[in-house]
Design an enzyme around this catalytic site. Sequence first.
Site, PDB file in Angstrom:
ATOM      1  N   GLU A 225       0.825  -1.188   0.000  1.00  0.00           N
ATOM      2  CA  GLU A 225       0.000   0.000   0.000  1.00  0.00           C
ATOM      3  C   GLU A 225       0.866   1.246   0.000  1.00  0.00           C
ATOM      4  O   GLU A 225       1.958   1.257   0.550  1.00  0.00           O
ATOM      5  CB  GLU A 225      -0.895   0.010   1.239  1.00  0.00           C
ATOM      6  CG  GLU A 225      -1.933  -1.073   1.164  1.00  0.00           C
ATOM      7  CD  GLU A 225      -2.712  -1.213   2.462  1.00  0.00           C
ATOM      8  OE1 GLU A 225      -3.772  -1.837   2.404  1.00  0.00           O
ATOM      9  OE2 GLU A 225      -2.268  -0.724   3.495  1.00  0.00           O
TER      10      GLU A 225
ATOM     11  N   CYS B 174       3.553   8.593   1.209  1.00  0.00           N
ATOM     12  CA  CYS B 174       4.074   7.682   2.229  1.00  0.00           C
ATOM     13  C   CYS B 174       4.332   6.343   1.546  1.00  0.00           C
ATOM     14  O   CYS B 174       3.407   5.692   1.068  1.00  0.00           O
ATOM     15  CB  CYS B 174       3.025   7.547   3.328  1.00  0.00           C
ATOM     16  SG  CYS B 174       3.494   6.412   4.631  1.00  0.00           S
TER      17      CYS B 174
ATOM     18  N   CYS C  30       6.675  -6.536   7.687  1.00  0.00           N
ATOM     19  CA  CYS C  30       7.805  -6.085   8.501  1.00  0.00           C
ATOM     20  C   CYS C  30       8.195  -7.218   9.433  1.00  0.00           C
ATOM     21  O   CYS C  30       7.340  -7.880  10.000  1.00  0.00           O
ATOM     22  CB  CYS C  30       7.402  -4.849   9.314  1.00  0.00           C
ATOM     23  SG  CYS C  30       8.778  -4.122  10.232  1.00  0.00           S
TER      24      CYS C  30
ATOM     25  N   CYS D 117       6.450  -4.474  16.495  1.00  0.00           N
ATOM     26  CA  CYS D 117       6.003  -3.450  17.432  1.00  0.00           C
ATOM     27  C   CYS D 117       4.544  -3.741  17.770  1.00  0.00           C
ATOM     28  O   CYS D 117       3.733  -4.000  16.871  1.00  0.00           O
ATOM     29  CB  CYS D 117       6.162  -2.066  16.812  1.00  0.00           C
ATOM     30  SG  CYS D 117       7.862  -1.753  16.305  1.00  0.00           S
TER      31      CYS D 117
ATOM     32  N   CYS E 214       1.498  -1.834  16.137  1.00  0.00           N
ATOM     33  CA  CYS E 214       1.506  -1.618  14.680  1.00  0.00           C
ATOM     34  C   CYS E 214       0.872  -2.789  13.942  1.00  0.00           C
ATOM     35  O   CYS E 214       1.249  -3.940  14.155  1.00  0.00           O
ATOM     36  CB  CYS E 214       2.942  -1.416  14.203  1.00  0.00           C
ATOM     37  SG  CYS E 214       3.088  -1.297  12.424  1.00  0.00           S
TER      38      CYS E 214
ATOM     39  N   CYS F 287      -1.314   6.033   9.811  1.00  0.00           N
ATOM     40  CA  CYS F 287      -0.100   5.357  10.279  1.00  0.00           C
ATOM     41  C   CYS F 287      -0.406   4.029  10.931  1.00  0.00           C
ATOM     42  O   CYS F 287      -1.266   3.935  11.784  1.00  0.00           O
ATOM     43  CB  CYS F 287       0.586   6.173  11.364  1.00  0.00           C
ATOM     44  SG  CYS F 287       1.158   7.729  10.856  1.00  0.00           S
TER      45      CYS F 287
HETATM   46  N1  SAH Z   1       9.271   0.866  10.375  1.00  0.00           N
HETATM   47  C1  SAH Z   1       9.523   2.252  10.403  1.00  0.00           C
HETATM   48  C2  SAH Z   1       8.711   3.021   9.393  1.00  0.00           C
HETATM   49  C3  SAH Z   1       7.262   2.614   9.210  1.00  0.00           C
HETATM   50  S1  SAH Z   1       6.184   2.875  10.558  1.00  0.00           S
HETATM   51  C4  SAH Z   1       9.307   2.799  11.795  1.00  0.00           C
HETATM   52  O1  SAH Z   1       8.805   2.080  12.643  1.00  0.00           O
HETATM   53  O2  SAH Z   1       9.700   3.939  12.017  1.00  0.00           O
HETATM   54  C5  SAH Z   1       5.822   4.610  10.440  1.00  0.00           C
HETATM   55  C6  SAH Z   1       5.355   5.259  11.753  1.00  0.00           C
HETATM   56  O3  SAH Z   1       4.013   4.858  12.081  1.00  0.00           O
HETATM   57  C7  SAH Z   1       6.212   4.840  12.933  1.00  0.00           C
HETATM   58  O4  SAH Z   1       6.519   5.953  13.752  1.00  0.00           O
HETATM   59  C8  SAH Z   1       5.295   3.893  13.642  1.00  0.00           C
HETATM   60  O5  SAH Z   1       5.682   3.738  14.952  1.00  0.00           O
HETATM   61  C9  SAH Z   1       3.956   4.543  13.455  1.00  0.00           C
HETATM   62  N2  SAH Z   1       2.826   3.651  13.751  1.00  0.00           N
HETATM   63  C10 SAH Z   1       2.772   2.324  13.591  1.00  0.00           C
HETATM   64  N3  SAH Z   1       1.557   1.848  13.985  1.00  0.00           N
HETATM   65  C11 SAH Z   1       0.828   2.907  14.371  1.00  0.00           C
HETATM   66  C12 SAH Z   1      -0.521   3.068  14.843  1.00  0.00           C
HETATM   67  N4  SAH Z   1      -1.344   2.035  14.943  1.00  0.00           N
HETATM   68  N5  SAH Z   1      -0.948   4.316  15.138  1.00  0.00           N
HETATM   69  C13 SAH Z   1      -0.130   5.384  14.987  1.00  0.00           C
HETATM   70  N6  SAH Z   1       1.143   5.294  14.527  1.00  0.00           N
HETATM   71  C14 SAH Z   1       1.628   4.075  14.233  1.00  0.00           C
HETATM   72 FE1  SF4 Z   2       7.754  -2.502  11.543  1.00  0.00          FE
HETATM   73 FE2  SF4 Z   2       5.482  -1.319  12.319  1.00  0.00          FE
HETATM   74 FE3  SF4 Z   2       7.525  -1.512  14.028  1.00  0.00          FE
HETATM   75 FE4  SF4 Z   2       7.703   0.180  11.937  1.00  0.00          FE
HETATM   76  S1  SF4 Z   2       6.259   0.320  13.641  1.00  0.00           S
HETATM   77  S2  SF4 Z   2       9.285  -1.280  12.657  1.00  0.00           S
HETATM   78  S3  SF4 Z   2       6.540  -1.006  10.376  1.00  0.00           S
HETATM   79  S4  SF4 Z   2       6.348  -3.233  13.146  1.00  0.00           S
END
Ligand code: SAH
Ligand code: SF4
Length: 409
Positions: free
Chosen positions: A119, A132, A139, A143, A146, A378
């Site tokens: 996406e 974006c 991934c 986290c 996420c 995000c």
């Molecule tokens: N993997 C990289 C880049 C992709 S994630 C990283 O983690 O930085 C992009 C951003 O979205 C990151 O700051 C991540 O922590 C945030 N993010 C992920 N899940 C989210 C959620 N459910 N609500 C708000 N932000 C989120």
């Molecule tokens: Fe991967 Fe989501 Fe963590 Fe970014 S926030 S490193 S996309 S699991």
Amino acid sequence: MTLSVLEPAAPAAEPVVTSRVSLVGRTRAGLGDALAEIGVPEKERRMRVGQLWNWIYHYGVRDFSAMTTIGKGLRAALGERFTLDLPEVTAEQVSTDGTRKWLIRMASTGPRDRGAEIECVYIPEVDRGTLCVSSQVGCTLTCTFCHTGTQRLVRNLTCEEIVAQLMVARDRLGDFPNRSKPDGAFVPNDGGRFVSNIVFMGMGEPLYNFDGVRDAIDVISDNEGLSLGRRRITVSTSGVVPQIGPLGHEMGTMLAISLHAVRDELRNELVPLNKKYPIAELLEACRTYPGVSNAKRITFEYVMLKGVNDSDADARELVRLLKGIPAKINLIPFNPWPGTKYECSDWDRIERFSEIVFRAGYASPVRTPRGRDILAACGQLKSETEKLSARARLLLDQDEAAAAAVAAE
Ligand code: SAH
Ligand code: SF4
């Protein structure tokens, strides 16, 4: 409310078998290889690469026959062996706030591969249009807040596949010379490009795909082609410490760090990579990030999780930790997804947190959630590949459209 969903194409009786590969997304060296493959003499290649580059990236042409500065013989030879195809857009959704999400199917890499789906999200704002992009399918990091981290299917995207996301966006937005614009498209009022900024904040951890991301940034920032300056490109990482220095040296982009917690104990839980590279090491890598200055600040992303990381004490500790680092703090309201155990902090809590950070002298914008109605915000990006057929997806999208239409009434 506009929400358009492309009809999934009827399955072709016989898949078209083609050995031709697309040149879109290739580096200059990659285009040179293509020319060598069809026998263009070495002394001519540099000049020919320059011509191809201009047609592909500046004009966005889709057909070799449009390359009028190149002789017919060479155009025909290129067309026999190569294409200028973009990956297929399998769905396009337009949010009520103008955010667009494309589901893009990458070309199949072999007989067993249907082609990975990723996406890509376009966010128009008053003074900019941000794309974006994803760096991986899924991934490998997990986290806990996420959605992408819950996906099983993971692979690195190639340089071509990363660049193709910008090409698709410009193509869909009519953002190439001499193209008509789609209905309702955001048109920059200063004559600028629709996509003026790129953030690597889609699916995946960009620093786990270092070479692919580096090559793609070389293509994207080349000022004879797509021309997006490195200051307008931000790479976001969850904290792959050993690659942060090389990112600055080799790519020279803006840096964003997904911090989300100020104590190792909590960050170990939210961002498990923290067990390998704890907060102190991460912040040291930021202090020494090549080129960091007040004019080139590091963005710290901080997702607001109710009752988890959003207290006044957390805000004060955040300010203390970042002392001495030229920083911006981006507070991100948590975007919920089906099955998550977290909730977004209440609005007055976010404001209070932001105030503490602001009083300490940091810009602390709260990121307005965009495209929530199309799950484009995000952390909500998650390829549908592994769970939904095209038919099921269409039904789901229709449900969402119906729900959004009711909400808009
Ligand atoms: N993997 C990289 C880049 C992709 S994630 C990283 O983690 O930085 C992009 C951003 O979205 C990151 O700051 C991540 O922590 C945030 N993010 C992920 N899940 C989210 C959620 N459910 N609500 C708000 N932000 C989120
Ligand atoms: Fe991967 Fe989501 Fe963590 Fe970014 S926030 S490193 S996309 S699991």
